[in-house]
Design a protein around this motif. Structure first.
Motif, short mmCIF file in Angstrom:
data_model
loop_
_atom_site.label_atom_id
_atom_site.label_comp_id
_atom_site.label_asym_id
_atom_site.label_seq_id
_atom_site.Cartn_x
_atom_site.Cartn_y
_atom_site.Cartn_z
N GLY B 50 13.90 13.27 69.97
CA GLY B 50 14.84 13.62 68.91
C GLY B 50 16.29 13.80 69.43
O GLY B 50 17.26 13.46 68.86
N TRP B 51 16.46 14.03 70.86
CA TRP B 51 17.61 14.00 71.39
C TRP B 51 18.35 12.57 71.20
O TRP B 51 19.48 12.36 70.81
N SER B 52 17.51 11.52 71.47
CA SER B 52 17.87 10.09 71.65
C SER B 52 18.15 9.72 70.29
O SER B 52 19.25 8.88 69.99
N ILE B 53 17.41 10.29 69.27
CA ILE B 53 17.82 9.84 67.86
C ILE B 53 18.91 10.58 67.29
O ILE B 53 19.93 9.68 66.64
N LEU B 54 18.93 11.90 67.33
CA LEU B 54 19.97 12.35 66.63
C LEU B 54 21.36 12.28 67.39
O LEU B 54 22.42 12.31 66.71
N THR B 55 21.50 12.03 68.43
CA THR B 55 22.82 11.50 69.23
C THR B 55 23.23 10.31 68.88
O THR B 55 24.43 9.89 68.91
N ARG B 56 22.38 9.30 68.23
CA ARG B 56 22.73 8.18 67.75
C ARG B 56 23.28 8.16 66.22
O ARG B 56 23.57 7.38 65.79
N LEU B 57 22.96 9.24 65.47
CA LEU B 57 23.05 9.46 64.10
C LEU B 57 24.35 10.04 63.82
O LEU B 57 24.79 10.77 64.47
N PRO B 58 24.93 9.85 62.42
CA PRO B 58 25.86 10.62 62.15
C PRO B 58 25.57 12.04 61.93
O PRO B 58 24.38 12.35 61.81
N ARG B 59 26.72 13.10 61.94
CA ARG B 59 26.18 14.19 62.21
C ARG B 59 26.20 15.18 60.97
O ARG B 59 26.12 16.42 61.01
N GLU B 60 26.11 14.44 59.74
CA GLU B 60 26.06 15.42 58.56
C GLU B 60 24.49 15.95 58.49
O GLU B 60 23.54 15.37 59.29
N PRO B 61 24.29 16.83 57.79
CA PRO B 61 22.95 17.64 57.64
C PRO B 61 22.08 16.71 57.37
O PRO B 61 20.87 16.54 57.85
N GLU B 62 22.18 15.80 56.06
CA GLU B 62 21.20 14.94 55.58
C GLU B 62 20.72 14.00 56.82
O GLU B 62 19.51 13.65 56.84
N PHE B 64 20.64 14.81 59.92
CA PHE B 64 19.91 15.39 60.93
C PHE B 64 18.55 15.73 60.46
O PHE B 64 17.57 15.41 61.13
N ALA B 65 18.43 15.84 59.23
CA ALA B 65 17.05 16.19 58.49
C ALA B 65 16.28 14.87 58.59
O ALA B 65 15.21 14.78 59.06
N LEU B 66 16.89 13.66 58.37
CA LEU B 66 16.12 12.33 58.45
C LEU B 66 15.99 12.20 59.91
O LEU B 66 14.71 11.56 60.36
N ILE B 68 15.30 14.57 62.33
CA ILE B 68 14.22 15.12 62.67
C ILE B 68 12.83 14.56 62.12
O ILE B 68 11.65 14.43 62.87
N LEU B 69 12.58 13.97 60.65
CA LEU B 69 11.66 13.47 60.36
C LEU B 69 11.12 12.43 61.00
O LEU B 69 10.13 12.01 61.37
N ALA B 70 11.94 11.41 61.49
CA ALA B 70 11.56 10.32 62.19
C ALA B 70 10.95 10.73 63.66
O ALA B 70 10.19 10.12 64.25
N THR B 71 11.65 11.59 64.07
CA THR B 71 11.02 12.12 65.65
C THR B 71 9.70 12.61 65.33
O THR B 71 8.87 12.17 66.00
#
Lengths: 233, 613, 250
Positions: B50-62, B64-66, B68-71
């Motif tokens: 999750g850390w690896s994915i989320l730190t590479r994604l834009p920081r908007e809530p949608e 974030f949700a995506l 999390i689901l990918a993780t």
């Protein structure tokens, strides 16, 4: 339809089935008769794949199924009704039937819950009752119905009369006869030759893991020595 | 009044996290009957991925949700691999070997995570919206916690629908009751199991990723989470999803209030809750009695005293051991002293596990309690070594007796889970109660008196104590008590029917095993000159298990041989590689997968085959 | 004077009455059979006498002392022996050691940690094994015994506790018909010699009519008939719910 040749099965060190052999023809009802511990249940479990045979062949519709996974054997058209019923206690009657459901089989009229409730009217009156809250006789009917939902060509019935009150046993015999009349092939295991008498066409007597006698029910009735020696009646 | 509501909400947010992790554990157990020790490791992987994915994604809530689901999806895939590579091969193995295999996975994932992400904690940079607050009863409450609170019941609802309103769910529930029968009805069990495992792993990954904003990805997640999850699942009732939810809420809320009222008590509080629940409802809040597995069990072989030749061999080995200080010196003498301690460690576990039939994944707890009893007495009261060596078994025996009183009615799997949870909590106490235990730095200066300072006399003392206690344990096993203990293991109903007090027999076995193990801990402490939290660590507990299983459960000499072999092997392993967890874990998994019927069973099978040929 | 006396015993599970208001007694040396359809409450009744279940109503007394409310272990201590439907023996011990274990427990020698157990009560155990015809198998593991021999071993283990009352749950289940009668006749002989009262459940009507002195018939939790073999066979209510329209047995 089913032919067992030289079947050997071990439980740990114990050699339970020793070169077991018998055949069941299409549309026929055959009974494996023998005392408890003779190997009838093990033979049935070996056929359906719950117990791995050590050697031997089990031909079902011409194909050797010995050693295959149980779900494959079941899907090829073999139904198994275990001796201790094993209904899913927490699941309702309808859910128990759902677990047994398999696609329709070519040339067979598919079984539906509605059709099964005609055969076992009791079950139709308790569709939402959990299996664990049914009487022994009702559970026995449910296991048979559940197996039929898989649209089998042949059913293995392991001691369907065991532990049931005599009055229920009579009802069970009638239901099995109705299935036979539909053209279903039946392999029955019984200690109780009275029960088998009314249902089976032929019998194979099993003793210490071997088939020791085979013939028609009429021949068995006539052969006092076999009855005395192996069935202890 | 005003502080109650926010506190309650904090508790509910904790409850959601607890539920996500325990839901997967309990569903997997329901179908496969395997308690997955590596479930916490899956959550840890979820956090890192999750850390690896989320730190590479834009920081908007949608996004974030995506993320999390990918993780969750990624961990579900890892679950599929795990199921197909390891678990599928051990479904028919003895319970203990299944637990051991999943534990091997824990060790492997530890080192793999370390290799991939490094040793430092990885906090998630939190965007503005994640730091938002809402006004609740006059105080500010984190918005993200409200999101968490909603997720728990949402997941429960979705799981309920899936289990009760789909064919897949019906099959899963049927397999929970009788998987063999499900297969005989034409259902492919393997696909069913894989799908269930994927779901459970996905839930763990979801939990791991969702924990990021409030915590961080770190290497301690696996064991701390699995201990919490075990407690939740046991309190809720093994296999019960609503039970897991209820228990999560109960424990989450109690923790939230406990931390305000008595900050130091939270760790112990969890265990107290469990103790109280188990006293009144031995199968958990919504659990039902565990039915015996439907597989034919192989009867244990008849236990016989060792043949004379073996006794002679033992006497010769003992003579050699006594003479050892004249033959080897220095380093090898300390290894031999460690071996003496290992004999106590293994023989005491064998006592409760073999004849007692109670497996433990937290045997190091008694070892540590003994060591800390001696260390604390010296540190705070200046007590001399003989007093410490006496106090250690007494303290460990009392605590294991108390623990036993709560858990002795439980079945094997429950016991294994609770021993692990207890050891983890004991470890956390030793680690966190810095004022008393010195925390991570431990207690130093725990040295023996002058006469035993030299390695030689200390070795002789350790040898005398460990061999003496091992012989006493052996004596008890052949005495009426040992027979009765074995009788209770062979058939508890039969044992009760002839008037045996099964529970009392088992508690006494736990007291004896705990005391002997505690003595080992004290000898170890004086030998090393200090007491540290690592003595109680879970890997240390697993060492005891490995020693016993290496030597075999069936013989009294087995654990002693296992202890000696293991001590030798571990000494070589630790000196030759940094990745000892990875190696050890892989060895465990390979052994269990290669010998699904146990090493002893494999030997017997090979022997039989040899005779027939 | 009866050994076991059951008065107004009742038990419900989640609102369903499994057993209601059942009373009966068993005299020393008497063989009392409990029969009825599956789900009639036989197991529930049996387990209330054995201490595995606690009754909601009524009492169970053994030789005048109340035993209802005690657990299975305490009930065993009061002199109630039992055999199980699915045989339960100590698999890691020899046949003799199984019986020695029962005697050790009966003589209160369990909490000893020094003298080897194998040296205690070997002769007494052998004497009991001789009575059930297992003396030549004393050194064997229970795992290799034939099924019928396991049942005999269970009997010897139960006798090791010197019981006043013997509870036998489906004692002949899984045995060949000829073996069944032999086992129950052995039980009958031992019961007479030692004045033990025997309460047993049984599905095989041949066994029931052959060895039982009296028969209780349970249906839907209530006692519907009580009497000797001929009386039960002739009872119309019993025929309707249990025996069916055929003969008494097979």
């Amino acid at each position: 339809m089913l032919a067992v040749h030289g079947l050997n099965t071990h439980y740990g060190r114990a050699h339970i089935l020793q070169d077991m052999a018998f055949e069941v023809g299409a549309g026929e009802a055959m009974v494996l008769l023998g005392r408890n511990g003779a190997g009838k249940s093990t033979a049935m479990k070996s056929i359906i794949g719950l117990v791995q045979p050590t050697s031997g062949r089990i031909l079902f519709g011409g194909r050797d199924i010995a050693g295959e996974a149980p779900h494959r054997i079941a899907r090829s058209g073999l139904g198994y009704v275990p001796e201790d019923r094993r209904v899913f206690a927490d699941l309702t009657v309808m859910e128990n039937l759902e677990v047994g459901r398999q696609p329709a089989r070519e040339g067979l009229r598919p079984w539906t819950p509605a059709r099964l409730f005609e055969l076992f009217p009791n079950l139709g009156r308790m569709r939402d009752r959990p299996g664990g809250r049914m009487s022994g006789g009702e559970q026995q009917m449910l296991t048979i119905a559940r197996t039929l939902m898989g649209n089998p060509r042949l059913v293995l019935l392991d001691e369907p009369s065991e532990g049931l009150a005599p009055v229920i046993v009579q009802a069970m015999a009638e239901a099995i006869l109705a299935l036979k009349a539909e053209g279903l092939t039946i392999l029955l295991a019984e200690q109780n030759s009275h029960f088998a008498e009314g249902i089976a066409d032929r019998a194979t007597v099993v003793e210490k893991g071997r088939a020791v006698w085979s013939g028609t029910m009429a021949a068995l009735r006539a052969d006092e020595s076999v009855r005395a020696q192996y069935l202890a009646l | 009044m005003s502080s109650i509501l926010p506190q309650l909400l904090t508790g509910l947010a904790t409850a959601s996290s607890l539920f996500l992790i325990s839901a997967g554990l309990t569903i997997i157990f329901g179908v496969s009957r395997i308690v997955n020790f590596s479930h916490g490791s899956l959550m840890m992987l979820g956090a890192y991925i999750g850390w690896s994915i989320l730190t590479r994604l834009p920081r908007e809530p949608e996004w974030f949700a995506l993320g999390i689901l990918a993780t969750a999806l990624a961990t579900a895939l890892i679950g599929v691999v795990l199921e197909m590579a390891v678990l599928r091969r051990v479904y028919r193995s003895p319970e203990l070997f299944q637990l051991l295999a999943t534990f091997g996975v824990v060790l492997i994932i530890q080192d793999v995570t370390l290799l991939l992400w490094g040793p430092t904690e990885l906090p998630l940079p939190r965007p503005r919206w994640l730091r938002g607050f809402v006004e609740v009863a006059g105080s500010r409450f984190p918005l993200y916690d409200l999101v968490l609170i909603a997720i728990g019941p949402l997941v429960l609802g979705l799981l309920w629908l899936a289990l009760n309103r789909t064919r897949w769910g019906t099959l899963v529930r049927a397999a929970t009751l009788d998987r063999e029968m499900v297969a005989a009805l034409g259902v492919d069990q393997r696909r069913l199991f894989t799908s269930v495992f994927a779901l459970g792993a996905g839930l763990a990954g979801l939990g791991g990723a969702l924990s990021l904003p409030n915590a961080s990805a770190n290497l301690g997640i696996d064991l701390s989470v699995i201990a919490d999850a075990f407690v939740v699942v046991v309190v809720g009732g093994l296999g019960s999803l609503p039970g897991a939810f209820l228990a999560s809420v109960l424990i989450g809320v109690l923790q939230a209030f406990g931390i305000v009222l008595v900050p130091k008590i939270t760790l112990v509080l969890v265990f107290l809750v469990m103790a109280v629940v188990l006293v009144f409802r031995p199968n958990g809040l919504l659990g039902r009695p565990q039915t015996e597995a439907r597989e034919a069990t192989v009867a244990a072989p008849v236990v016989r005293p060792a043949p004379p030749a073996l006794r002679l061999l033992g006497a010769a080995a003992l003579a050699l051991a006594v003479a050892a200080p004249f033959i080897v010196g220095g380093y090898y003498l300390t290894v031999l002293t460690d071996a003496c301690v290992a004999i106590l460690f293994a023989a005491s576990l064998h006592f409760m596990m073999g004849p007692g039939g109670m497996a433990s994944f937290g045997h190091a707890a008694w070892f540590g309690i003994g060591a800390y009893a001696a260390g604390l007495l010296l540190h705070w009261a200046g007590a001399p070594m003989p007093l410490g060596l006496l106090a250690a078994p007494v303290a460990a025996g009392i605590v294991s007796g108390l623990f036993g009183w709560f858990v002795v009615r439980l079945s094997g799997v429950y016991l294994a889970m609770l021993t692990l949870a207890f050891a983890q909590i004991a470890w956390a106490v030793s680690f966190q109660w810095v004022e008393v235990t010195g925390g991570d730095n431990g207690l130093l200066g725990v040295w023996p008196p002058d006469w035993a300072r030299d390695p030689r006399p200390y070795y002789w003392m350790a040898l005398a104590l460990s061999v003496g206690v091992a012989l006493l344990l052996r004596r008890a096993l052949y005495a009426p008590y040992g027979y009765a203990l074995r009788a209770a293991r062979d058939s508890a109903p039969r044992a009760r029917a002839i008037g045996l007090d099964v529970e009392r027999l088992r508690i006494v076995a736990l007291v004896i095993a705990g005391a002997a193990c505690g003595l080992g801990g004290a000898i170890f402490a004086y030998g090393k000159g200090g007491v540290f939290p690592t003595y109680i660590s879970i890997p240390h507990s697993v060492e005891a298990l490995l020693m016993v299983l290496l030597g075999g459960l069936q013989t009294v000499a087995g654990p002693i041989i296992g202890a000696l072999v293991y001590t030798g092997l571990a000494d070589i392993l630790v000196r030759s590689t940094d990745l000892w967890r990875l190696v050890l874990g892989a060895v465990i998994v390979v052994l269990v997968v290669a010998f699904p019927e146990g090493i002893a069973g494999a030997v017997r099978r090979l022997w039989l085959r040899g005779r027939e040929a | 004077m009866s050994v076991l006396s059951v008065q107004g015993l009742g038990k419900s599970f989640g609102g369903v009455r499994a057993v209601s208001d059942v009373s009966f007694s068993v005299a020393p040396g008497e063989m009392l059979a409990l029969i009825g359809p599956n789900g009639a409450g036989k197991s529930t009744l049996f387990n209330m006498v054995g201490g595995q279940l606690q009754p909601d109503a009524g009492s169970v007394t053994l030789g005048g002392a109340t035993i209802s409310g005690l657990g299975p272990r305490a009930v065993a201590r009061q002199g109630v022996g039992r055999t199980f439907q699915i045989t339960a023996t100590f698999g890691s011990m020899t046949v003799r050691e199984n019986v020695q274990m029962a005697i050790l427990s009966h003589r209160r020698e369990i909490w000893r940690f020094w003298r080897p157990a194998a040296e205690r009560f070997g002769d007494e155990a052998d004497a009991l094994l001789a009575q059930v015809g297992l003396e030549v198998q004393a050194e064997r593991a229970t795992g290799v015994l034939a099924y019928g021999d396991l049942k005999r071993l269970e009997l010897a283990v139960a006798l090791g506790n010197a019981p006043r009352l013997l509870l036998m749950d489906e004692p002949t289940a899984g045995m060949a018909p000829a073996e069944r009668v032999a086992l129950m006749q052995l039980t009958r002989r031992l019961a007479t010699e030692r004045g033990i009262a025997v309460l047993f459940t049984e599905h095989d009507m041949d066994v029931v009519f052959d060895v039982a002195d009296r028969i209780l018939v349970l249906d839907r939790g209530a006692l519907i008939a009580e009497g000797d073999g001929p009386a039960i066979r002739a009872n119309p209510a019993v025929r309707a719910v249990y025996l069916g329209t055929g003969s008494g047995g097979h």
